[in-house]
Design an enzyme around this catalytic site. Sequence first.
Site, short mmCIF file in Angstrom:
data_model
loop_
_atom_site.label_atom_id
_atom_site.label_comp_id
_atom_site.label_asym_id
_atom_site.label_seq_id
_atom_site.Cartn_x
_atom_site.Cartn_y
_atom_site.Cartn_z
N ASN A 133 1.54 -14.91 4.51
CA ASN A 133 0.43 -13.82 3.98
C ASN A 133 -0.81 -14.41 3.73
OD1 ASN A 133 2.91 -14.57 2.28
ND2 ASN A 133 1.57 -13.37 0.89
N SER A 149 7.44 -4.12 6.38
CA SER A 149 6.63 -3.29 5.38
C SER A 149 5.81 -2.35 6.18
CB SER A 149 6.17 -3.89 4.29
OG SER A 149 5.35 -3.05 3.29
N THR A 163 17.64 9.90 -1.98
CA THR A 163 17.16 10.75 -0.98
C THR A 163 16.10 10.17 -0.25
OG1 THR A 163 17.69 12.75 -2.20
CG2 THR A 163 16.18 13.22 -0.56
N CYS A 174 -2.99 -14.56 -8.81
CA CYS A 174 -3.41 -13.99 -10.40
C CYS A 174 -2.54 -12.92 -10.68
CB CYS A 174 -5.01 -13.89 -10.35
SG CYS A 174 -5.42 -12.66 -8.77
N HIS A 189 3.06 -0.46 5.16
CA HIS A 189 1.66 -0.57 4.66
C HIS A 189 0.97 -1.86 5.23
CE1 HIS A 189 1.41 -3.22 1.14
NE2 HIS A 189 2.69 -3.13 1.23
N GLY A 238 8.82 -4.02 2.05
CA GLY A 238 9.02 -5.48 2.14
C GLY A 238 9.89 -6.19 0.86
N SER A 239 9.38 -5.90 -0.24
CA SER A 239 10.19 -6.65 -1.21
C SER A 239 11.64 -6.61 -1.60
CB SER A 239 9.46 -6.28 -2.74
OG SER A 239 7.97 -6.68 -2.65
N GLN A 274 4.38 -9.73 7.62
CA GLN A 274 2.98 -9.99 8.28
C GLN A 274 2.89 -9.98 9.66
OE1 GLN A 274 0.07 -10.13 6.63
NE2 GLN A 274 0.85 -9.84 4.51
C1 LIG Z 1 3.34 -7.62 1.45
C2 LIG Z 1 4.37 -8.61 1.65
C3 LIG Z 1 5.72 -8.33 1.06
C4 LIG Z 1 6.07 -7.32 0.21
O1 LIG Z 1 6.05 -5.93 0.89
P1 LIG Z 1 5.80 -4.75 -0.02
O2 LIG Z 1 6.10 -3.55 0.86
O3 LIG Z 1 4.62 -4.90 -0.63
O4 LIG Z 1 6.92 -4.91 -1.03
C5 LIG Z 1 6.71 -9.37 1.52
N1 LIG Z 1 6.54 -10.44 1.98
C6 LIG Z 1 5.41 -10.42 2.59
C7 LIG Z 1 5.08 -11.70 3.57
C8 LIG Z 1 4.26 -9.94 2.50
O5 LIG Z 1 2.88 -10.06 2.90
#
Ligand SMILES: *Cc1c(COP(=O)(O)O)cnc(C)c1O
Length: 399
Positions: free
Chosen positions: A155, A203, A241, A328, A205, A74-75, A183
């Site tokens: 989030n 994302s 890749t 934090c 995960h 996501g980042s 989210q």
């Molecule tokens: C977790 C999250 C991200 C970052 O995603 P990653 O895959 O961990 O880099 C970005 N935006 C929101 C709203 C998130 O909850």
Amino acid sequence: MTEQKTIYVDNSATTKMSQTAVDAMLPYLADFYGNPSSLHSVGQKAAEAITLARAQIAALLDCTPQEIYFTSGGSEADNQALLSAAIIGERKGKKHIVSTAIEHHAVLHTLKRLQKQGFEVTLLDVHRDGLVRPQELAAAIRPDTCLVSVMFANNEIGTIQPIEEIGRICKEKGVMFHTDAVQAVGHIPVSVQKAQADFLALSAHKFHGPKGIGVLYARKGIPLTNLIEGGAQEKGKRAGTENIPAIMGMAAAMQEACNHLEENAAKMRAMRDRLLEGLSTIPHSTVNGDCEKRLPGNVNMCFEGIEGESLLLLLDDKGICASSGSACTSGALDPSHVLLAIGLPHEVAHGSLRLSLSEENTMAEMEYIIKTVPEVVSYLREISPIWHDLEEGKKNHVI
Ligand SMILES: *Cc1c(COP(=O)(O)O)cnc(C)c1O
């Protein structure tokens, strides 16, 4: 619950991979190891798998496979969307961006970088309920605005923004629109057509897929700017890749989450509402964020007179893995920018607790949480000098 079991209620931070996702990955870790760019059969087998995964994800998002770019998460997707839009804007002499104060740091920190490069950024207020007002968004758009970036769902406090209305306003005003849907995807219905989004980040995960993989959706015809230069992968817009096992795991997890969206949401909503009901009886507590326009699995509350960090540590001792939702990450115990943005005073924002559920949680776990949290809050208040000041009337209660 005599024997202590771990209760994981930090699913906004990350989720456990589903067995479906693990099973989808295993063959690509063990047997099908080819490089999709290779012309031979071993490579082509990998390339075919990616083509299928891309088509599957595109169908779930309501777009074409050509509009899907695989990223490391996501980042990265947020970074690439914002930087691409900024470069498109700059070429047209448009260097103003509208976003909100409650975005994820992947967006906020990228906006900071753009400000250093001469962009002007307007961060919209989200009010006490954590929601953007579309009229205020419309009023913030100027002739030199190139991009609006508003997250689909938050989030920390779980609020769901009026994305379709925001998309329509952006379309009318001819401004590009990015939404961080990390989210939202796999939890509530998401369609890039309905959202009228030009960019969208997700994302894996966060919906029981693997870590380190995500998607940037970019509408056809929008020129992306590379963050990573190199090979011609992802139509030359993201070199390196492909992480095929992760891509396969993501596609499987997304399909599974979307197939069971309604039933999972109903289950989580029932557990969430039970938590809200049970924990709201704690005196001098408050629920953060709108209760209706809210992710099915999100509970976020503040308890006056305590430190969120102490609460988390004691809850962990009792087998409850939660989060304070506070950043934090920097090492400093600053209160969450989201809680400050909805107008909570510093001292209240410090005492926050986020419980983010998955469909794998149970009602029995909720009852244990409802029994445990008030005990821990009472204990912390007993040893808190701030709480004693409040009780003795030396300070006024804020909530
Ligand atoms: C977790 C999250 C991200 C970052 O995603 P990653 O895959 O961990 O880099 C970005 N935006 C929101 C709203 C998130 O909850």
